[in-house]
Design a protein around this motif. Structure first.
Motif, PDB file in Angstrom:
ATOM      1  N   SER A  69       9.366  -7.002  16.419  1.00 21.65           N
ATOM      2  CA  SER A  69      10.746  -6.671  16.772  1.00 21.65           C
ATOM      3  C   SER A  69      11.382  -5.798  15.709  1.00 21.65           C
ATOM      4  CB  SER A  69      11.576  -7.941  16.989  1.00 21.65           C
ATOM      5  OG  SER A  69      11.748  -8.630  15.783  1.00 21.65           O
ATOM      6  N   ALA A  70      12.349  -4.991  16.150  1.00 23.77           N
ATOM      7  CA  ALA A  70      13.082  -4.113  15.245  1.00 23.77           C
ATOM      8  C   ALA A  70      14.540  -4.154  15.625  1.00 23.77           C
ATOM      9  CB  ALA A  70      12.573  -2.687  15.356  1.00 23.77           C
ATOM     10  N   SER A  71      15.389  -4.234  14.629  1.00 22.15           N
ATOM     11  CA  SER A  71      16.816  -4.132  14.874  1.00 22.15           C
ATOM     12  C   SER A  71      17.291  -2.882  14.146  1.00 22.15           C
ATOM     13  CB  SER A  71      17.531  -5.373  14.343  1.00 22.15           C
ATOM     14  OG  SER A  71      18.908  -5.246  14.603  1.00 22.15           O
ATOM     15  N   THR A  72      17.574  -1.834  14.899  1.00 22.51           N
ATOM     16  CA  THR A  72      17.913  -0.555  14.279  1.00 22.51           C
ATOM     17  C   THR A  72      19.415  -0.426  14.072  1.00 22.51           C
ATOM     18  OG1 THR A  72      18.070   0.495  16.434  1.00 22.51           O
ATOM     19  CG2 THR A  72      15.954   0.612  15.348  1.00 22.51           C
ATOM     20  N   SER A  73      19.783   0.435  13.145  1.00 28.15           N
ATOM     21  CA  SER A  73      21.197   0.717  12.937  1.00 28.15           C
ATOM     22  C   SER A  73      21.659   1.692  14.009  1.00 28.15           C
ATOM     23  CB  SER A  73      21.394   1.365  11.562  1.00 28.15           C
ATOM     24  OG  SER A  73      20.823   2.670  11.586  1.00 28.15           O
ATOM     25  N   VAL A  74      22.970   1.829  14.125  1.00 23.56           N
ATOM     26  CA  VAL A  74      23.524   2.761  15.118  1.00 23.56           C
ATOM     27  C   VAL A  74      23.089   4.192  14.810  1.00 23.56           C
ATOM     28  CG1 VAL A  74      25.652   3.688  16.066  1.00 23.56           C
ATOM     29  CG2 VAL A  74      25.485   1.281  15.542  1.00 23.56           C
ATOM     30  N   GLN A  75      23.077   4.551  13.535  1.00 16.35           N
ATOM     31  CA  GLN A  75      22.695   5.921  13.152  1.00 16.35           C
ATOM     32  C   GLN A  75      21.298   6.248  13.686  1.00 16.35           C
ATOM     33  OE1 GLN A  75      21.858   6.519   9.020  1.00 16.35           O
ATOM     34  NE2 GLN A  75      21.285   8.651   9.302  1.00 16.35           N
ATOM     35  N   GLU A  76      20.359   5.334  13.459  1.00 16.66           N
ATOM     36  CA  GLU A  76      18.983   5.575  13.918  1.00 16.66           C
ATOM     37  C   GLU A  76      18.911   5.604  15.434  1.00 16.66           C
ATOM     38  OE1 GLU A  76      16.036   3.155  11.498  1.00 16.66           O
ATOM     39  OE2 GLU A  76      17.969   2.497  10.753  1.00 16.66           O
ATOM     40  N   ALA A  77      19.648   4.695  16.079  1.00 14.25           N
ATOM     41  CA  ALA A  77      19.618   4.623  17.544  1.00 14.25           C
ATOM     42  C   ALA A  77      20.174   5.908  18.162  1.00 14.25           C
ATOM     43  CB  ALA A  77      20.418   3.419  18.020  1.00 14.25           C
ATOM     44  N   LEU A  78      21.175   6.482  17.526  1.00 18.61           N
ATOM     45  CA  LEU A  78      21.796   7.694  18.072  1.00 18.61           C
ATOM     46  C   LEU A  78      20.984   8.940  17.742  1.00 18.61           C
ATOM     47  CD1 LEU A  78      25.589   7.045  17.358  1.00 18.61           C
ATOM     48  CD2 LEU A  78      24.400   6.807  19.526  1.00 18.61           C
TER      49      LEU A  78
END
Length: 359
Positions: free
Chosen positions: A275-284
């Motif tokens: 599993s990975a929980s990405t930051s908003v910056q990475e997701a965008l």
């Protein structure tokens, strides 16, 4: 807890497993059965009636499909509030029947870009799910009798109700089959429970998440009751951050971390979870038109995870590859580390066949 009145050998695939459970004073809660290391039966038996002459004892019989050969059965029970577990009861059963053909692989692959709450919109979730589904299909085809990959990506397909329905449909699998679950969406921990945010979610308040999203306990029970003994679960979630103030607060202050939630889930269902929980910056911003985690995962499946150059990618090798590569790329591209959570439980198994490097 004891396994009673259960044969040591049978001549078909269907076994009746009888458990004798003694209430030591704390009541009886969840009952779990593991077959060859993987959960195949999770019974939320709260308030179960005592049907024994001894008022502290109950007997319950479960019907399990077994694999050909020697099967290791492990049973555990919990007290009523699921805070304490019994000692394990273990029994081996030899099933003397001939297995027909190769096992099959069944996958449920979910990508959610669009939500009832427009602030939760994601850019790459559907592209990530599509990439993973096609990579898995290609790699798995030579290994299995049948490869069935079901992809859910529209707003209608990715509601809480529909995802739960599709998971229930997997309860007909056989012990030798493989089950793969992949989801790219939002995830959060709230009030001590992990929630997978589905397309129907509007409000992210705790009480609404409990009815509108998929909570960890519901997910655990549905996956734990899939009879396949080889399971791989991949959860690629954006933690929303500034996109939703309440989700951001939840991540920082409410209950356990996602890391802890995933490790508990992995042990409960006896499967490997990446599993990975990405930051908003990475997701965008993404990477190569995808989320970084799924891009690395797919590269691993295509052959980069085959470190021993065997021509096969095993779940443990895939886990190692993702664990090593994601932080390096995240540091290089986003100038900050992203560490995936890797929880290995149950069996390691090949998930794809790849070309061997002839250099």
């Amino acid at each position: 807890m004891a396994i009673v009145d259960t044969p040591k050998s049978i001549d078909n695939s269907d076994a009746a497993i009888t458990l004798k459970i003694t209430d030591a004073g704390g009541g009886i809660g969840d009952i779990r059965l593991y077959l060859n290391g993987s959960a195949v039966m999770l019974d939320s038996a709260r308030g179960v009636k005592v049907v024994s002459s001894n008022q502290n004892e109950i007997q319950k019989t479960y019907h399990l499909k077994l694999s050909s050969g020697v099967n290791s059965i492990r049973a555990i029970a919990f007290n009523a509030d699921n805070t304490m577990q019994s000692t394990d009861a273990v029994q081996e059963i030899t099933a003397a029947f001939k297995a027909i053909g190769k096992p099959s692989l069944y996958a449920l692959v979910i990508g959610i870009n669009d939500y009832k709450n427009p602030k939760l919109q994601l850019t790459y979730a559907v592209a990530d799910a599509t990439l993973f589904a096609s990579t898995l299909k290609k790699g798995a085809a030579p290994l299995f009798e049948k490869v069935e990959v079901k992809t859910l990506s529209s707003k209608e397909e990715t509601t809480r109700g529909n995802i739960l329905k599709e998971l229930k449909a997997m309860h007909t699998l056989n012990p030798d089959d493989l089950f793969v679950f992949y989801v790219a969406s939002h995830g959060t921990v709230d009030d001590g429970e992990y929630f997978l945010i589905t397309s129907n979610v509007g409000s992210t308040r705790t009480e609404r998440l409990k009815t509108d999203a998929i909570g960890q306990s519901a997910f655990k029970e549905l996956v734990g009751n899939i009879p396949a003994t080889k399971k791989l679960i991949i959860i690629d979630t954006c933690n929303a951050g500034a996109l939703g103030e309440s989700i951001q607060v939840a991540m920082l202050t409410r209950g356990m971390s996602e890391d802890a939630a995933m490790k508990i889930l992995s042990r409960a269902v006896g499967s490997t979870i990446l599993s990975a929980s990405t930051s908003v910056q990475e997701a965008l911003e993404g990477y190569q038109g995808h989320g970084l985690f799924t891009y690395v995962l797919s590269e691993g499946l295509k052959g980069k995870a085959d470190k021993g150059n065997t021509g096969y990618v095993k779940t443990t090798e895939l886990a190692d590859y993702v664990d090593n590569e994601v932080p390096i790329l995240a540091e290089k591209i986003f100038k900050k580390a992203q560490y995936p959570t890797i929880s290995i439980s149950g069996q390691a198994f090949p998930i794809g066949k790849v070309k061997q490097n002839t250099k």
